[in-house]
Design a protein around this motif. Structure first.
Motif, mmCIF file in Angstrom:
data_model
loop_
_atom_site.group_PDB
_atom_site.id
_atom_site.type_symbol
_atom_site.label_atom_id
_atom_site.label_comp_id
_atom_site.label_asym_id
_atom_site.label_seq_id
_atom_site.Cartn_x
_atom_site.Cartn_y
_atom_site.Cartn_z
ATOM 1 N N ALA A 1 -4.939 1.313 -0.301
ATOM 2 C CA ALA A 1 -3.925 2.279 0.125
ATOM 3 C C ALA A 1 -2.722 2.251 -0.811
ATOM 4 N N ALA B 1 -1.569 5.269 -3.472
ATOM 5 C CA ALA B 1 -0.231 5.869 -3.388
ATOM 6 C C ALA B 1 0.519 5.742 -4.707
ATOM 7 N N ASP C 1 1.102 4.442 4.814
ATOM 8 C CA ASP C 1 -0.105 5.119 4.347
ATOM 9 C C ASP C 1 -0.359 6.322 5.256
#
Length: 134
Positions: A7, A11, A96
């Protein structure tokens, strides 16, 4: 955990497009091929207690994501701190898409020389938690 790593790194690409993330855990990148500015990350889990009753139960993984930003010495130490500040600002209060993983605290950058002396480095500690049902 793998979920936190995936995650965060997913990102990173959109959050920090001008700063490439390189894997350095159990790997040694060819430092002659690295750009003038780059970063690496380490994940330091510190616990995974059960935080609810019942079945399924919620377990809360907690830990620190340590981001280290590197710049060539000719770019100046302030460049390393500036990039580390950007990491801190971008990921402060980050979650997230599922909201299961979140950054709880982003500490100010800490500076220091990299081990080979060819880079200026600054690190940012991001405290996280990851809630999941098991």
């Amino acid at each position: 955990s793998l979920q936190v790593r995936q995650a965060f790194e997913a990102a990173w690409g959109s959050a920090m497009p001008g700063l490439q993330l390189y894997a350095t855990i159990n790997e040694e990148p060819d430092r002659n091929m690295l750009p003038d500015n780059w970063a690496t990350v380490d994940y330091l889990p510190s616990g995974d207690p059960q935080v609810s009753l019942g079945s399924p139960a919620c377990f809360r993984e907690q830990g620190t994501i340590l981001v280290v930003v590197f710049v060539l010495p000719g770019l100046g130490y302030s460049q390393a701190i500036t990039l580390a500040d950007q990491v801190r600002d971008v990921f402060r209060d980050w979650k997230d898409p599922t909201s299961e993983i979140e950054i709880l605290q982003a500490d100010p950058p800490d500076g220091g020389a990299a081990s080979d002396g060819r880079w200026f480095a600054a690190s940012v500690s991001l405290s996280y938690q990851y809630d999941r049902l098991v």
